[in-house]
Design a protein around this motif. Sequence first.
Motif, PDB file in Angstrom:
ATOM      1  N   ALA A   1     163.102  46.204 111.520  1.00 60.71           N
ATOM      2  CA  ALA A   1     163.786  44.951 111.195  1.00 60.71           C
ATOM      3  C   ALA A   1     163.270  44.337 109.895  1.00 60.71           C
ATOM      4  O   ALA A   1     163.976  43.565 109.251  1.00 60.71           O
ATOM      5  CB  ALA A   1     163.627  43.955 112.334  1.00 60.71           C
ATOM      6  N   LYS A   2     162.050  44.683 109.470  1.00 59.01           N
ATOM      7  CA  LYS A   2     161.495  44.148 108.227  1.00 59.01           C
ATOM      8  C   LYS A   2     162.124  44.801 107.004  1.00 59.01           C
ATOM      9  O   LYS A   2     162.087  44.234 105.918  1.00 59.01           O
ATOM     10  CB  LYS A   2     159.985  44.354 108.195  1.00 59.01           C
ATOM     11  CG  LYS A   2     159.245  43.565 109.256  1.00 59.01           C
ATOM     12  CD  LYS A   2     157.774  43.872 109.220  1.00 59.01           C
ATOM     13  CE  LYS A   2     157.066  43.156 110.356  1.00 59.01           C
ATOM     14  NZ  LYS A   2     155.669  43.557 110.449  1.00 59.01           N
ATOM     15  N   ASP A   3     162.684  45.983 107.175  1.00 58.48           N
ATOM     16  CA  ASP A   3     163.299  46.711 106.062  1.00 58.48           C
ATOM     17  C   ASP A   3     164.609  47.357 106.523  1.00 58.48           C
ATOM     18  O   ASP A   3     164.731  48.576 106.571  1.00 58.48           O
ATOM     19  CB  ASP A   3     162.332  47.780 105.539  1.00 58.48           C
ATOM     20  CG  ASP A   3     162.821  48.420 104.243  1.00 58.48           C
ATOM     21  OD1 ASP A   3     163.827  47.933 103.683  1.00 58.48           O
ATOM     22  OD2 ASP A   3     162.201  49.397 103.806  1.00 58.48           O
ATOM     23  N   PRO A   4     165.613  46.518 106.874  1.00 60.67           N
ATOM     24  CA  PRO A   4     166.851  47.077 107.431  1.00 60.67           C
ATOM     25  C   PRO A   4     167.636  47.941 106.450  1.00 60.67           C
ATOM     26  O   PRO A   4     168.344  48.847 106.859  1.00 60.67           O
ATOM     27  CB  PRO A   4     167.657  45.843 107.839  1.00 60.67           C
ATOM     28  CG  PRO A   4     167.089  44.723 107.052  1.00 60.67           C
ATOM     29  CD  PRO A   4     165.663  45.069 106.782  1.00 60.67           C
ATOM     30  N   GLU A   5     167.486  47.693 105.151  1.00 52.77           N
ATOM     31  CA  GLU A   5     168.240  48.479 104.175  1.00 52.77           C
ATOM     32  C   GLU A   5     167.835  49.954 104.204  1.00 52.77           C
ATOM     33  O   GLU A   5     168.682  50.839 104.128  1.00 52.77           O
ATOM     34  CB  GLU A   5     168.026  47.916 102.765  1.00 52.77           C
ATOM     35  CG  GLU A   5     168.880  48.610 101.726  1.00 52.77           C
ATOM     36  CD  GLU A   5     168.722  47.973 100.362  1.00 52.77           C
ATOM     37  OE1 GLU A   5     168.619  48.725  99.382  1.00 52.77           O
ATOM     38  OE2 GLU A   5     168.694  46.735 100.281  1.00 52.77           O
ATOM     39  N   ARG A   6     166.529  50.213 104.353  1.00 52.95           N
ATOM     40  CA  ARG A   6     166.052  51.601 104.368  1.00 52.95           C
ATOM     41  C   ARG A   6     165.960  52.189 105.768  1.00 52.95           C
ATOM     42  O   ARG A   6     165.788  53.391 105.920  1.00 52.95           O
ATOM     43  CB  ARG A   6     164.675  51.672 103.714  1.00 52.95           C
ATOM     44  CG  ARG A   6     164.756  51.419 102.222  1.00 52.95           C
ATOM     45  CD  ARG A   6     163.416  51.540 101.548  1.00 52.95           C
ATOM     46  NE  ARG A   6     162.676  52.693 102.035  1.00 52.95           N
ATOM     47  CZ  ARG A   6     161.368  52.840 101.902  1.00 52.95           C
ATOM     48  NH1 ARG A   6     160.670  51.920 101.303  1.00 52.95           N
ATOM     49  NH2 ARG A   6     160.749  53.907 102.369  1.00 52.95           N
ATOM     50  N   SER A   7     166.066  51.358 106.803  1.00 50.88           N
ATOM     51  CA  SER A   7     165.848  51.875 108.156  1.00 50.88           C
ATOM     52  C   SER A   7     167.086  51.794 109.051  1.00 50.88           C
ATOM     53  O   SER A   7     166.969  51.889 110.265  1.00 50.88           O
ATOM     54  CB  SER A   7     164.683  51.134 108.810  1.00 50.88           C
ATOM     55  OG  SER A   7     165.049  49.790 109.056  1.00 50.88           O
ATOM     56  N   THR A   8     168.254  51.603 108.461  1.00 47.70           N
ATOM     57  CA  THR A   8     169.491  51.591 109.247  1.00 47.70           C
ATOM     58  C   THR A   8     170.114  52.985 109.211  1.00 47.70           C
ATOM     59  O   THR A   8     170.347  53.544 108.144  1.00 47.70           O
ATOM     60  CB  THR A   8     170.492  50.555 108.698  1.00 47.70           C
ATOM     61  OG1 THR A   8     169.876  49.259 108.753  1.00 47.70           O
ATOM     62  CG2 THR A   8     171.767  50.547 109.515  1.00 47.70           C
ATOM     63  N   PHE A   9     170.355  53.519 110.390  1.00 44.40           N
ATOM     64  CA  PHE A   9     170.926  54.861 110.536  1.00 44.40           C
ATOM     65  C   PHE A   9     172.209  54.768 111.357  1.00 44.40           C
ATOM     66  O   PHE A   9     172.344  53.901 112.218  1.00 44.40           O
ATOM     67  CB  PHE A   9     169.937  55.788 111.241  1.00 44.40           C
ATOM     68  CG  PHE A   9     168.770  56.193 110.399  1.00 44.40           C
ATOM     69  CD1 PHE A   9     168.664  57.486 109.919  1.00 44.40           C
ATOM     70  CD2 PHE A   9     167.765  55.290 110.079  1.00 44.40           C
ATOM     71  CE1 PHE A   9     167.596  57.874 109.137  1.00 44.40           C
ATOM     72  CE2 PHE A   9     166.689  55.666 109.305  1.00 44.40           C
ATOM     73  CZ  PHE A   9     166.604  56.961 108.824  1.00 44.40           C
ATOM     74  N   ARG A  10     173.128  55.688 111.106  1.00 38.15           N
ATOM     75  CA  ARG A  10     174.405  55.733 111.823  1.00 38.15           C
ATOM     76  C   ARG A  10     174.344  56.873 112.838  1.00 38.15           C
ATOM     77  O   ARG A  10     173.944  57.986 112.524  1.00 38.15           O
ATOM     78  CB  ARG A  10     175.539  55.979 110.833  1.00 38.15           C
ATOM     79  CG  ARG A  10     176.921  55.863 111.428  1.00 38.15           C
ATOM     80  CD  ARG A  10     177.989  55.931 110.344  1.00 38.15           C
ATOM     81  NE  ARG A  10     177.948  57.163 109.584  1.00 38.15           N
ATOM     82  CZ  ARG A  10     178.570  58.281 109.946  1.00 38.15           C
ATOM     83  NH1 ARG A  10     179.275  58.321 111.041  1.00 38.15           N
ATOM     84  NH2 ARG A  10     178.499  59.363 109.197  1.00 38.15           N
ATOM     85  N   ILE A  11     174.747  56.587 114.081  1.00 34.38           N
ATOM     86  CA  ILE A  11     174.753  57.606 115.131  1.00 34.38           C
ATOM     87  C   ILE A  11     175.913  58.568 114.873  1.00 34.38           C
ATOM     88  O   ILE A  11     177.062  58.144 114.787  1.00 34.38           O
ATOM     89  CB  ILE A  11     174.890  56.975 116.526  1.00 34.38           C
ATOM     90  CG1 ILE A  11     173.714  56.044 116.815  1.00 34.38           C
ATOM     91  CG2 ILE A  11     174.995  58.061 117.599  1.00 34.38           C
ATOM     92  CD1 ILE A  11     173.820  55.280 118.114  1.00 34.38           C
ATOM     93  N   VAL A  12     175.589  59.850 114.737  1.00 33.46           N
ATOM     94  CA  VAL A  12     176.621  60.860 114.474  1.00 33.46           C
ATOM     95  C   VAL A  12     176.785  61.846 115.631  1.00 33.46           C
ATOM     96  O   VAL A  12     177.745  62.613 115.648  1.00 33.46           O
ATOM     97  CB  VAL A  12     176.342  61.644 113.177  1.00 33.46           C
ATOM     98  CG1 VAL A  12     176.410  60.717 111.973  1.00 33.46           C
ATOM     99  CG2 VAL A  12     175.014  62.375 113.244  1.00 33.46           C
ATOM    100  N   GLY A  13     175.857  61.833 116.598  1.00 28.14           N
ATOM    101  CA  GLY A  13     175.977  62.788 117.691  1.00 28.14           C
ATOM    102  C   GLY A  13     175.163  62.402 118.907  1.00 28.14           C
ATOM    103  O   GLY A  13     174.234  61.602 118.833  1.00 28.14           O
ATOM    104  N   VAL A  14     175.560  62.991 120.034  1.00 28.69           N
ATOM    105  CA  VAL A  14     174.857  62.807 121.303  1.00 28.69           C
ATOM    106  C   VAL A  14     174.522  64.203 121.837  1.00 28.69           C
ATOM    107  O   VAL A  14     175.398  65.059 121.925  1.00 28.69           O
ATOM    108  CB  VAL A  14     175.720  62.044 122.331  1.00 28.69           C
ATOM    109  CG1 VAL A  14     174.974  61.893 123.660  1.00 28.69           C
ATOM    110  CG2 VAL A  14     176.143  60.691 121.797  1.00 28.69           C
ATOM    111  N   VAL A  15     173.254  64.413 122.170  1.00 26.67           N
ATOM    112  CA  VAL A  15     172.816  65.690 122.723  1.00 26.67           C
ATOM    113  C   VAL A  15     172.366  65.493 124.163  1.00 26.67           C
ATOM    114  O   VAL A  15     172.120  64.370 124.605  1.00 26.67           O
ATOM    115  CB  VAL A  15     171.670  66.311 121.887  1.00 26.67           C
ATOM    116  CG1 VAL A  15     172.143  66.682 120.495  1.00 26.67           C
ATOM    117  CG2 VAL A  15     170.470  65.389 121.829  1.00 26.67           C
TER     118      VAL A  15
END
Length: 181
Positions: A58-72
């Motif tokens: 949360a302190k660095d949301p620009e570099r630590s935001t990821f998009r979920i592309v799959g479920v295993v």
Amino acid sequence: ISFRAVTADYFAALAVPLLEGRLFADRADRREVVVNETFARRLFPGESPLDQAIVFDAKDPERSTFRIVGVVGDLRMRLTDRRAEPETFVSRTHTYWPLLIFAVQGSGDPLALAPAARAAMARVDPRQIVRRLEPLPARRRGLRWGAIFFSALGALVSLAVGLSVTRLIEDLFTRSETLGY
């Protein structure tokens, strides 16, 4: 929630099925994450987690935001794991992790692969130290005989208690000549 930095080949090596979406690309320019089935079920009940965003810091949301592309599928790494925990998997290109775990798939005696695995890791980086090699627990398939045994034992004990209570109630309400009724 567990966080693992892996390669896209990790899932194939451990025979973890892709249930929805796709695996991430091993490229540093894409911030993609794959989640396990338990993560998807707990955090996104009744909906697809695909294209949802996860912020790891949360302190660095620009570099630590990821998009979920799959479920295993769920994976248990130790024999002591009773149930799967929510897990996220990101490409190893997105993080520095000082301790790495390598998964190697083979047939036969798992420890017989040790010399080849050590040599392959030395080719990648000769400075790396291989501290421990151990086989993963076998995936459980089919019936669990212990669960069947204890379920049957529980059913028998319940039946015995039920019959005993029924007999007690019958004995209490039967006519007795000695009591005069």
